[in-house]
Scaffold this motif. Structure first.
Motif, PDB file in Angstrom:
ATOM      1  N   ALA A   1       0.832  -1.205   0.000  1.00 16.47           N
ATOM      2  CA  ALA A   1       0.000   0.000   0.000  1.00 16.47           C
ATOM      3  C   ALA A   1       0.866   1.253   0.000  1.00 16.47           C
ATOM      4  CB  ALA A   1      -0.941  -0.009   1.204  1.00 16.47           C
TER       5      ALA A   1
ATOM      6  N   PHE B   1       2.368   1.715  -3.407  1.00 12.86           N
ATOM      7  CA  PHE B   1       1.405   2.227  -4.368  1.00 12.86           C
ATOM      8  C   PHE B   1       1.175   3.732  -4.215  1.00 12.86           C
ATOM      9  CE2 PHE B   1      -0.420  -1.733  -6.159  1.00 12.86           C
ATOM     10  CZ  PHE B   1      -0.600  -1.265  -7.451  1.00 12.86           C
ATOM     11  N   GLN B   2       1.405   4.251  -3.022  1.00 12.01           N
ATOM     12  CA  GLN B   2       1.284   5.697  -2.841  1.00 12.01           C
ATOM     13  C   GLN B   2       2.335   6.455  -3.655  1.00 12.01           C
ATOM     14  OE1 GLN B   2       1.425   6.458   1.370  1.00 12.01           O
ATOM     15  NE2 GLN B   2      -0.584   5.517   1.766  1.00 12.01           N
TER      16      GLN B   2
END
Length: 583
Positions: A417, A420-421
């Motif tokens: 996560a 993905f930022q």
């Protein structure tokens, strides 16, 4: 005035244009203007007129256009003497109103690279910066790579050995021959991929070796399947020659024979035309699968030993001679000398000559240039290394740091996560350098390398690409950006799917796109050692986009279509790389 002339081989268009001016018009031609038939505007008008005249709506009342049968899997591809669009020998390109932008592009690239070098010198004391990419390329296995590549090219001779066996009659191409060829092709590409995994080569070695292996695979396939087809034609011709010899020994009976087929039942309308490969293929395709061709009935009647009357002997002889002459023309193909025709072409030299020619489609003969311009060849090879240097500079300055950041994030155990930022920022940093690399890689292969090979091999057809930058749809891009691969897929996948698998054009298009996408995905797997399917998915998305471009909303919106095309080219490579790095 536009007229058609039908020659033995190809239809030609004879163009003459006369424009009558008014009496008040001053010109030196006495009211007559003569223009060149090569004028682009005139050629465009001629094409439009011919299409207009061939439209069913333009035929006289009561007449209907005869539907032509689908083209065979070995449909004719015309090779002519041409130059690539950006080549300095292409006078049309040099006189283009946009030629100055081409000059500006390369001047901008030069100053851009100089700026990168100056910044690297100031920060690292070296114009190449830290030079990790160059060191990775030449750190190990360079000699092993070259030896392996030479061995890979040498192993393509297996296909030549098989074709010699087919011609000698040891193997039947329509039986075990094509099976052995496909088994060998599978083993060949498997060895190519396996070697990159065993040696654990860097991405540069892997890309070169796998891509060159795929090129050699396509060349082997084209060489084998075209010669395999000709072997079947050759065998048929020899069979008919034997039947003609048998017919010469037949003593005709006086009374009308009842042996089938009767002379009156055999079609002889085609005998008034010149026997040719084109006429042979057109007749063969026009016969339905359920109907037995007349020539087979004739051969069976001769072989049966049943009595034949004089009329049958006369008609059968004419049919056999016409068929034999047409098959002879098919075996000659585009060859201008008997030495190039099948089976005289099955020499080791001819096979390995084809492996170095800048084409993926095998023909018995190609248009050739008169000589080698050594200065031109040196110019192309210098441009090749120059473009590679520019690509390394751009990669080292803008792409390599982003790649290493993602590697460090994975090594430090950063969650998915969190990675993905960083995806939008990574995309924004990669989109411009990847666009530059994409254009340079295309220019490197299709303008410098292929033109260099064409020059040293006397290969005259330099149309390796069309104006793909003007594409308004993805199918146009697929046709124009890589003409050698397009011609291969057209002959050996698209037309072969229609003729061998009996599918329609839409299904054949789907098969062609899917095969191309699978090959591209194989290359990505070899580079990243990951099977994700991102490239395959994006390439298959081109099909609905093609359908969208043909809707009434986009059909005539050339500028909008071109913008959508460039948006995909601009963002596609960076999105793919970011996905492989993040996941």
């Amino acid at each position: 005035m536009v007229t058609r002339q039908q020659t033995k081989h190809t239809p030609q268009i004879t163009l003459s244009l006369t424009v009558t001016t008014s009496p008040n018009t001053s010109n030196d031609g006495g009211g007559i203007i003569i223009t060149s038939p090569n004028d682009p505007a005139i050629r465009s008008a001629v094409r439009h007129s011919l299409q207009h005249l061939s439209s069913p709506s333009q035929l006289p009342h009561g007449e209907h256009k005869t539907r032509r049968p689908s083209r065979p899997k070995f449909s004719d591809l015309v090779f002519t003497r041409k130059f690539s669009a950006f080549d300095r020998q292409n006078h049309e390109a040099a006189n283009s109103p946009f030629h100055g932008f081409f000059t500006l592009f390369w001047m901008a690239v030069f100053f851009f690279v100089v700026k990168i070098g100056v910044d690297n010198w100031r920060n690292y004391g070296n114009v190449l910066g830290r030079n990790e990419i160059m060191r990775g390329m030449f750190k190990r296995d360079v000699i092993v790579l070259l030896v392996a590549d030479g061995a890979m090219c040498g192993f393509t001779g297996v296909g030549w050995v098989l074709q010699r066996a087919v011609w000698a009659g040891w193997v039947d191409w329509d039986g075990m021959g094509w099976v052995l060829q496909n088994v060998w092709q599978t083993i060949f590409i498997g060895m190519v991929v396996q070697l990159t995994l065993v040696r654990d080569w860097p991405w540069s070695h892997t890309v070169f070796f796998v891509m060159h292996g795929i090129v050699m695979l396509m060349k082997q396939h084209s060489y084998a399947f075209y010669n395999g087809y000709l072997s079947s034609v050759y065998k048929t011709r020899m069979h008919l020659l034997s039947k003609l010899k048998e017919l010469e020994r037949v003593s005709p009976v006086r009374s009308p024979s009842q042996t089938e087929p009767l002379a009156s039942a055999v079609s002889t309308t085609h005998l008034s035309r010149i026997p040719s490969a084109h006429e042979y293929r057109e007749r063969r395709m026009s016969i339905s699968e359920e109907k037995v061709p007349d020539i087979d009935k004739v051969a069976a009647a001769i072989g049966s030993g049943e009595p034949l009357d004089e009329e049958q002997v006369h008609v059968f002889e004419r049919i056999l001679k016409w068929e034999i002459d047409a098959l002879s023309d098919e075996l000659k193909g585009k060859a201008t000398t008997p030495e190039r025709a099948y089976p005289n072409n099955l020499t080791l030299g001819n096979h390995y000559e084809f492996t170095v020619l800048p084409t993926l489609v095998y023909e018995l003969e190609y248009p050739r240039s008169e000589g080698i311009n050594l200065y031109y060849a040196a110019e192309k090879i210098a441009a090749c290394f120059g473009v590679i240097f520019v690509m390394i500079m751009i990669s080292q300055a803008f792409i390599y740091p982003v790649v290493m950041d993602t590697v460090r994030m994975k090594e430090q155990g950063v969650p998915l996560a969190a990675r993905f930022q960083e995806f939008p920022w990574m995309l924004s940093e990669l989109v411009f350098p990847f666009m530059m690399e994409y254009l340079l890689a295309w220019y490197l292969i299709w303008e410098t390398i292929l033109n260099f090979l064409a020059e040293i091999t006397y290969f005259a057809d330099r149309s390796f690409y069309d104006a793909w930058w003007n594409s308004v749809s993805w199918d146009q891009f697929a046709r124009d950006w890589n003409r050698p691969v397009h011609n291969f897929l057209l002959r050996h996948v698209y037309h072969s799917s229609i003729s061998a698998m009996k599918v329609d054009k839409h299904t054949a298009t789907l098969i062609t796109f899917f095969l191309s996408a699978c090959v591209h995905e194989l290359v990505m797997w070899c580079i990243f050692k990951k099977l994700r399917g991102y490239l395959l998915f994006l390439q298959m998305c081109q099909l609905p986009l093609v359908r969208l471009s043909r809707t009434k909303w986009l059909r005539h919106q050339a500028t909008l279509g071109n913008m959508m095309f460039w948006l995909g080219i601009f963002t596609g490579p960076s999105i793919l790389c970011s996905l492989y790095l993040i996941l």
